[in-house]
Scaffold this motif. Structure first.
Motif, PDB file in Angstrom:
ATOM      1  N   THR A  26       0.841  -1.205   0.000  1.00 19.89           N
ATOM      2  CA  THR A  26       0.000   0.000   0.000  1.00 19.89           C
ATOM      3  C   THR A  26       0.873   1.251   0.000  1.00 19.89           C
ATOM      4  OG1 THR A  26      -1.812  -1.148   1.099  1.00 19.89           O
ATOM      5  CG2 THR A  26      -1.782   1.254   1.301  1.00 19.89           C
ATOM      6  N   ASP A  38      -5.781  -1.604  -4.968  1.00 22.94           N
ATOM      7  CA  ASP A  38      -5.176  -2.120  -3.740  1.00 22.94           C
ATOM      8  C   ASP A  38      -6.100  -3.185  -3.157  1.00 22.94           C
ATOM      9  OD1 ASP A  38      -3.499  -2.536  -1.638  1.00 22.94           O
ATOM     10  OD2 ASP A  38      -3.566  -0.481  -0.861  1.00 22.94           O
ATOM     11  N   GLN A  78      -7.566   0.438  -0.660  1.00 24.67           N
ATOM     12  CA  GLN A  78      -7.848  -0.792   0.083  1.00 24.67           C
ATOM     13  C   GLN A  78      -8.951  -0.579   1.116  1.00 24.67           C
ATOM     14  OE1 GLN A  78      -4.296  -2.273   1.920  1.00 24.67           O
ATOM     15  NE2 GLN A  78      -5.254  -4.158   2.639  1.00 24.67           N
TER      16      GLN A  78
HETATM   17 MG   LIG Z   1      -2.019  -2.932   1.988  1.00 20.09          MG
END
Ligand SMILES: [Mg+2]
Ligand SMILES: Nc1ncnc2c1ncn2[C@@H]1O[C@H](COP(=O)(O)OP(=O)(O)O)[C@@H](O)[C@H]1O
Length: 254
Positions: free
Chosen positions: A46, A168, A90
């Motif tokens: 990330t 993500d 994400q």
């Molecule tokens: Mg991550």
């Protein structure tokens, strides 16, 4: 930058205080590839994605997207590149107080100078592209399933007709059927919209069925990259454990 390279990352480093998370990464992505970034939780996926999009500060190295080095870009160039890149985050993917349609309209309101009617039309078209109906468009994020949430987040990432789609963990938290549908959607969108896709994932099925190339991170460094069979042949304890483990066998990758 060579002809069909759309991303070039060179010796990139990112640190939080004394903790260096991204430790000298270099790689390139060509137009039309679907690159899967795999690595243990906490390995820096990330952070890498966010740094590539200019959302986190790097400590050194460079990121070049579509021929523009981000650190040297003028505000106008940064804005243009921002519009060429769509990102699905994400966590906290959607604004909870906005309807699905309003969520997809959001980047358009920020970047374009259009009318409300145009934004609404485009948003409905994008929602349709990811498999949602007009009736869904006025729902709130709290009223839809996890799989639908991921679809809306993808629709929002596509709002400005990007060339590069950053994802993500697009299938995290989904059951295998919903995850498989997202995998199919990513493949279809890549083909139909001629996208380049760069996705962080630790879903072995996604890596196997969606990605044309894999970059494996371990401890902030690239330990292997290539097609699935190259990665499988790689002698690295973490990769071995990951790809040969229970879940790897369940995904029938070897
Ligand atoms: Mg991550
Ligand atoms: N804003 C931040 N401040 C301090 N440390 C961070 C921050 N964001 C991420 N980290 C740390 O960086 C490491 C990599 O995190 P992350 O990129 O989220 O991992 P991954 O996505 O691969 O699971 C972790 O150790 C995490 O705690």
């Amino acid at each position: 930058m060579e002809g069909d390279e759309v991303i070039k990352v060179s010796d990139l480093r990112v640190a939080f205080g004394p903790h260096e998370v991204v430790r000298g990464l270099s790689f390139k992505v060509r137009r039309g590839e679907i690159v899967g970034l795999v690595g243990a939780s906490g390995s820096g996926k990330t952070v890498l994605l966010r740094t590539m999009l200019g959302l986190l500060r790097k400590s050194s190295g460079s990121v070049e997207i579509m021929g523009v080095r981000l650190e040297q870009a003028t505000p106008a160039e940064s804005r243009r590149i921002g519009g060429r890149c769509g990102m699905m985050f994400q966590q906290g993917a959607l604004f909870s107080s906005l309807t699905l349609r309003e969520n997809v309209e959001f980047p358009m309101r920020e970047y374009l100078h259009g009318s409300d009617a145009m934004y609404a039309d485009v948003a409905l078209a994008k929602l349709g592209m990811v498999g949602l109906s007009i009736e869904d468009a006025d729902k709130l994020p709290s009223e839809i399933s996890g799989g639908m949430t991921k679809r809306v987040a993808i629709a929002r990432a596509l709002a400005l007709d990007p060339d590069i789609l950053f994802l993500d963990e697009p299938t995290s938290g989904l059951d295998p059927i919903a995850a498989g549908e997202i995998d199919r959607l990513i493949r279809t969108l890549q083909r139909v919209l001629n996208l380049t896709v760069f996705m962080a994932t630790h879903d072995l099925n996604s890596l196997k069925s969606v990605c044309t190339r894999i970059i494996a991170l371990y401890d902030g460094r690239i330990v292997a990259q290539g097609a699935m069979h190259d990665i499988l042949a790689f002698e690295h304890p973490w990769l071995r454990a990951y790809f040969q483990g229970e879940r790897g066998r369940a995904a029938q990758i070897s």
